[in-house]
Design a protein around this motif. Structure first.
Motif, PDB file in Angstrom:
ATOM      1  N   LEU A 280     -10.708  -4.178  -0.910  1.00 26.75           N
ATOM      2  CA  LEU A 280     -10.273  -4.299   0.479  1.00 26.75           C
ATOM      3  C   LEU A 280     -10.758  -3.067   1.235  1.00 26.75           C
ATOM      4  CD1 LEU A 280      -8.428  -5.842   2.565  1.00 26.75           C
ATOM      5  CD2 LEU A 280      -6.597  -4.290   1.837  1.00 26.75           C
ATOM      6  N   SER A 281     -11.313  -3.257   2.415  1.00 29.25           N
ATOM      7  CA  SER A 281     -11.814  -2.125   3.195  1.00 29.25           C
ATOM      8  C   SER A 281     -10.654  -1.263   3.693  1.00 29.25           C
ATOM      9  CB  SER A 281     -12.631  -2.622   4.381  1.00 29.25           C
ATOM     10  OG  SER A 281     -13.816  -3.244   3.953  1.00 29.25           O
ATOM     11  N   HIS A 282     -10.847   0.072   3.610  1.00 25.16           N
ATOM     12  CA  HIS A 282      -9.859   1.041   4.085  1.00 25.16           C
ATOM     13  C   HIS A 282     -10.548   2.052   4.987  1.00 25.16           C
ATOM     14  CE1 HIS A 282      -7.922  -0.623   0.521  1.00 25.16           C
ATOM     15  NE2 HIS A 282      -6.770  -0.112   0.920  1.00 25.16           N
ATOM     16  N   LYS A 283      -9.812   2.519   5.966  1.00 23.64           N
ATOM     17  CA  LYS A 283     -10.281   3.602   6.828  1.00 23.64           C
ATOM     18  C   LYS A 283      -9.138   4.627   6.915  1.00 23.64           C
ATOM     19  CE  LYS A 283     -12.869   2.601  10.391  1.00 23.64           C
ATOM     20  NZ  LYS A 283     -14.197   3.257  10.189  1.00 23.64           N
TER      21      LYS A 283
ATOM     22  N   PHE B 213     -10.556  -0.326  -7.861  1.00 23.91           N
ATOM     23  CA  PHE B 213      -9.338  -0.464  -8.653  1.00 23.91           C
ATOM     24  C   PHE B 213      -8.132  -0.235  -7.749  1.00 23.91           C
ATOM     25  CE2 PHE B 213     -12.744   0.951 -11.441  1.00 23.91           C
ATOM     26  CZ  PHE B 213     -12.684   0.022 -12.464  1.00 23.91           C
ATOM     27  N   SER B 214      -6.961  -0.478  -8.269  1.00 21.11           N
ATOM     28  CA  SER B 214      -5.758  -0.420  -7.432  1.00 21.11           C
ATOM     29  C   SER B 214      -5.326   1.002  -7.097  1.00 21.11           C
ATOM     30  CB  SER B 214      -4.605  -1.159  -8.120  1.00 21.11           C
ATOM     31  OG  SER B 214      -4.296  -0.548  -9.366  1.00 21.11           O
ATOM     32  N   HIS B 215      -5.701   1.981  -7.917  1.00 23.42           N
ATOM     33  CA  HIS B 215      -5.326   3.374  -7.688  1.00 23.42           C
ATOM     34  C   HIS B 215      -6.585   4.236  -7.571  1.00 23.42           C
ATOM     35  CE1 HIS B 215      -1.518   1.804  -9.126  1.00 23.42           C
ATOM     36  NE2 HIS B 215      -0.921   2.922  -8.799  1.00 23.42           N
ATOM     37  N   THR B 216      -6.662   5.001  -6.491  1.00 23.00           N
ATOM     38  CA  THR B 216      -7.792   5.901  -6.261  1.00 23.00           C
ATOM     39  C   THR B 216      -7.261   7.264  -5.854  1.00 23.00           C
ATOM     40  OG1 THR B 216      -9.044   4.021  -5.367  1.00 23.00           O
ATOM     41  CG2 THR B 216      -9.960   6.221  -5.011  1.00 23.00           C
ATOM     42  N   PHE B 217      -7.818   8.308  -6.438  1.00 26.70           N
ATOM     43  CA  PHE B 217      -7.473   9.676  -6.061  1.00 26.70           C
ATOM     44  C   PHE B 217      -8.542  10.239  -5.135  1.00 26.70           C
ATOM     45  CE2 PHE B 217      -4.934   9.000  -9.759  1.00 26.70           C
ATOM     46  CZ  PHE B 217      -3.803   9.783  -9.592  1.00 26.70           C
ATOM     47  N   PHE B 218      -8.106  10.968  -4.129  1.00 28.04           N
ATOM     48  CA  PHE B 218      -8.998  11.653  -3.204  1.00 28.04           C
ATOM     49  C   PHE B 218      -8.670  13.144  -3.226  1.00 28.04           C
ATOM     50  CE2 PHE B 218      -8.633   7.351  -1.618  1.00 28.04           C
ATOM     51  CZ  PHE B 218      -9.922   7.018  -1.219  1.00 28.04           C
ATOM     52  N   ALA B 219      -9.676  13.980  -3.029  1.00 28.46           N
ATOM     53  CA  ALA B 219      -9.442  15.425  -3.002  1.00 28.46           C
ATOM     54  C   ALA B 219     -10.544  16.125  -2.213  1.00 28.46           C
ATOM     55  CB  ALA B 219      -9.363  15.994  -4.418  1.00 28.46           C
ATOM     56  N   TYR B 220     -10.254  17.356  -1.849  1.00 30.39           N
ATOM     57  CA  TYR B 220     -11.226  18.177  -1.132  1.00 30.39           C
ATOM     58  C   TYR B 220     -12.387  18.582  -2.040  1.00 30.39           C
ATOM     59  CZ  TYR B 220     -12.772  21.813   2.184  1.00 30.39           C
ATOM     60  OH  TYR B 220     -13.492  22.586   3.056  1.00 30.39           O
ATOM     61  N   PHE B 221     -12.079  18.809  -3.316  1.00 32.01           N
ATOM     62  CA  PHE B 221     -13.068  19.064  -4.358  1.00 32.01           C
ATOM     63  C   PHE B 221     -12.430  18.629  -5.669  1.00 32.01           C
ATOM     64  CE2 PHE B 221     -15.731  21.556  -7.266  1.00 32.01           C
ATOM     65  CZ  PHE B 221     -16.987  21.373  -6.693  1.00 32.01           C
ATOM     66  N   ALA B 222     -13.227  18.465  -6.706  1.00 29.64           N
ATOM     67  CA  ALA B 222     -12.680  18.046  -8.000  1.00 29.64           C
ATOM     68  C   ALA B 222     -11.550  18.978  -8.424  1.00 29.64           C
ATOM     69  CB  ALA B 222     -13.783  18.046  -9.052  1.00 29.64           C
ATOM     70  N   PRO B 223     -10.315  18.492  -8.542  1.00 29.96           N
ATOM     71  CA  PRO B 223      -9.194  19.371  -8.900  1.00 29.96           C
ATOM     72  C   PRO B 223      -9.360  19.972 -10.295  1.00 29.96           C
ATOM     73  CG  PRO B 223      -8.421  17.289  -7.988  1.00 29.96           C
ATOM     74  CD  PRO B 223      -9.885  17.121  -8.262  1.00 29.96           C
TER      75      PRO B 223
ATOM     76  N   GLU C  74      -2.708   3.836  -3.465  1.00 25.65           N
ATOM     77  CA  GLU C  74      -2.436   2.622  -4.233  1.00 25.65           C
ATOM     78  C   GLU C  74      -2.559   1.434  -3.281  1.00 25.65           C
ATOM     79  OE1 GLU C  74       1.198   0.555  -6.827  1.00 25.65           O
ATOM     80  OE2 GLU C  74       1.424   2.568  -5.975  1.00 25.65           O
ATOM     81  N   SER C  75      -3.523   0.549  -3.557  1.00 25.01           N
ATOM     82  CA  SER C  75      -3.772  -0.538  -2.626  1.00 25.01           C
ATOM     83  C   SER C  75      -4.509  -1.678  -3.329  1.00 25.01           C
ATOM     84  CB  SER C  75      -4.574  -0.032  -1.422  1.00 25.01           C
ATOM     85  OG  SER C  75      -4.627  -1.016  -0.404  1.00 25.01           O
ATOM     86  N   THR C  76      -5.043  -2.585  -2.546  1.00 27.57           N
ATOM     87  CA  THR C  76      -5.699  -3.778  -3.072  1.00 27.57           C
ATOM     88  C   THR C  76      -7.180  -3.515  -3.332  1.00 27.57           C
ATOM     89  OG1 THR C  76      -4.180  -5.156  -1.791  1.00 27.57           O
ATOM     90  CG2 THR C  76      -6.178  -6.215  -2.651  1.00 27.57           C
TER      91      THR C  76
ATOM     92  N   MET D  56       0.858  -1.198   0.000  1.00 28.75           N
ATOM     93  CA  MET D  56       0.000   0.000   0.000  1.00 28.75           C
ATOM     94  C   MET D  56       0.886   1.237   0.000  1.00 28.75           C
ATOM     95  SD  MET D  56      -3.153   0.885   2.546  1.00 28.75           S
ATOM     96  CE  MET D  56      -2.137   0.897   4.017  1.00 28.75           C
ATOM     97  N   ASN D  57       0.465   2.241  -0.767  1.00 30.54           N
ATOM     98  CA  ASN D  57       1.256   3.464  -0.860  1.00 30.54           C
ATOM     99  C   ASN D  57       0.344   4.664  -1.076  1.00 30.54           C
ATOM    100  OD1 ASN D  57       3.841   4.931  -1.166  1.00 30.54           O
ATOM    101  ND2 ASN D  57       3.109   5.262  -3.250  1.00 30.54           N
ATOM    102  N   ILE D  58       0.680   5.772  -0.427  1.00 29.84           N
ATOM    103  CA  ILE D  58      -0.052   7.031  -0.579  1.00 29.84           C
ATOM    104  C   ILE D  58       0.925   8.085  -1.064  1.00 29.84           C
ATOM    105  CG2 ILE D  58      -1.262   8.879   0.651  1.00 29.84           C
ATOM    106  CD1 ILE D  58      -2.457   6.701   2.442  1.00 29.84           C
ATOM    107  N   SER D  59       0.542   8.812  -2.106  1.00 24.06           N
ATOM    108  CA  SER D  59       1.420   9.815  -2.712  1.00 24.06           C
ATOM    109  C   SER D  59       0.631  11.080  -3.024  1.00 24.06           C
ATOM    110  CB  SER D  59       2.034   9.264  -4.004  1.00 24.06           C
ATOM    111  OG  SER D  59       2.740  10.277  -4.706  1.00 24.06           O
TER     112      SER D  59
END
Length: 375
Positions: free
Chosen positions: A49-52, A101-111, A44-46, A1-4
């Motif tokens: 799979l549940s994430h918190k 999917f293996s890669h997910t983007f998160f943001a405060y609002f749509a960049p 980047e993860s599996t 797992m990786n966060i960038s």
């Protein structure tokens, strides 16, 4: 797992990422500033799979009340951004998520990326009625770009629109993109009516440095541009310095400054009731514009918003007040929510890039109602 977050407008600090059910994160402050609220990162993860994810320290953020009732946005393709289950508790935003999917983007609002910003500029200049002018350079050396739409003449009104003084308020540039697509549509009747009577000066992104750096509110030097309009300088706020100089060169009959509000789940406007020169003429213009916008779109309302300034007590360091006073012109700050529009909630998308785009088009149509009255 990786966060960038090592990309355009990325912002996150990883405290712990060993356990997918106990990911601990913080938001970096704007450079040389205490403001922070904007986040943008990739997980980047599996899949399945549940994430918190816990984004911590938010009681000290710029607008802690903005986290109440807020849902983060996520995307797999960086095109479609959807809301994900989020809960604010004890100073942390907790995001429960199971990626597909293996890669997910998160943001405060749509960049709204810098590359998309450049694409918008050069798409616009491909139209005969539009040209780009570089007003100067930012502190990081980026262009301060202005779009002039229409052919100036003495009998035409001059309408200015600026967006993203606060770079994390990305809905502002989505708004401008929608407005420009309508204004540059040679088959659009609102555009035709306006361009026969007015010329537009549009700055889609007042703060490109802060945008790329992943700031919420400030430029490369940690300066809040929307408090610089009384005494801008090349050393602190070249973005405002150059834009204000160009306003004085071109003249100005109407000004809209486009923003987003962290706490209020509504679209609304803030006027210039407190400027020294406020009079019946400006009040009538404000009311005409609001009435038109209320008639055009149910996304707009005039019940909830900021408290009005008392007569003579406007903050003249703020763009809409400073410009309204300097030019004795109709000047509004337009605010959109980071959350959702409580009047028209959408549980899957909330207030979104697409709705901001449409609101820009609706706002352009509302200008038709006041253009003949601006002088």
């Amino acid at each position: 797992m990786n966060i960038s977050s090592n990309f355009d407008s990325g912002n996150i600090k990883v405290i712990s990422q060993n356990d997918p059910l106990d990911i601990q994160l913080e938001i970096n402050k704007d450079h040389e500033s205490d403001f922070f609220q904007w986040f943008h990162f990739r997980l980047e993860s599996t899949p399945f799979l549940s994430h918190k994810l816990h984004i911590n320290g938010l009681a000290e953020s710029a607008y802690p009340e903005g986290w109440e009732g807020y849902q983060a946005v996520a995307s797999y393709d960086r095109q479609t951004w959807f809301r994900v289950p989020s809960k604010y508790e004890e100073g942390s935003l907790v995001i429960d998520f199971e990626p597909e999917f293996s890669h997910t983007f998160f943001a405060y609002f749509a960049p709204y990326s810098y590359e998309r910003h450049l694409d918008l500029l050069y798409w616009a200049q491909s139209h005969d009625v539009c040209e780009i002018e570089t007003l100067g350079k930012t502190l990081d050396g980026r262009d301060i770009s202005l779009l002039k739409v229409g052919e100036p003449s003495e009998d035409k009104k001059v309408i200015w629109i600026t967006a993203r003084q606060h770079p994390g308020e990305t809905m502002a540039e989505w708004f401008v993109e929608g407005l420009l697509h309508k204004l540059l549509d040679d088959e659009d009747p609102h555009a035709a009516a306006l361009l026969s009577k007015a010329v537009f000066y549009i700055v889609p992104n007042m703060n490109p440095d802060g945008s790329v750096r992943g700031h919420l509110r400030t430029n490369a030097k940690g300066v809040n541009l929307n408090r610089e309009w009384a005494t801008p300088s090349l050393e602190q706020s070249p973005e405002v310095f150059h834009v204000l100089n160009k306003m004085h060169e071109s003249g100005l009959d109407m000004y809209l400054d486009i923003h987003g509000d962290e706490a209020l789940p509504y679209n609304f406007v803030a006027g210039s009731e407190g400027i020294p020169s406020y009079d019946d003429r400006l009040q009538n213009l404000e009311e005409s514009f609001k009435s038109a916008l209320l008639a055009i779109t149910p996304e707009f309302q005039d019940e909830f918003g900021y408290d009005k300034d008392a007569p003579g007590e406007a903050n003249l360091t703020v763009a809409s007040c400073a410009v309204g006073e300097a030019f004795k012109a109709l000047a509004y700050t337009i605010e959109m929510p980071f959350k959702d529009n409580a009047d028209l909630p959408d549980p899957y998308y909330g207030w979104s890039d697409r709705r901001s785009y449409q609101f820009g088009q609706d706002t352009l149509a509302a200008i038709v109602n006041v253009v003949d009255k601006l002088r």
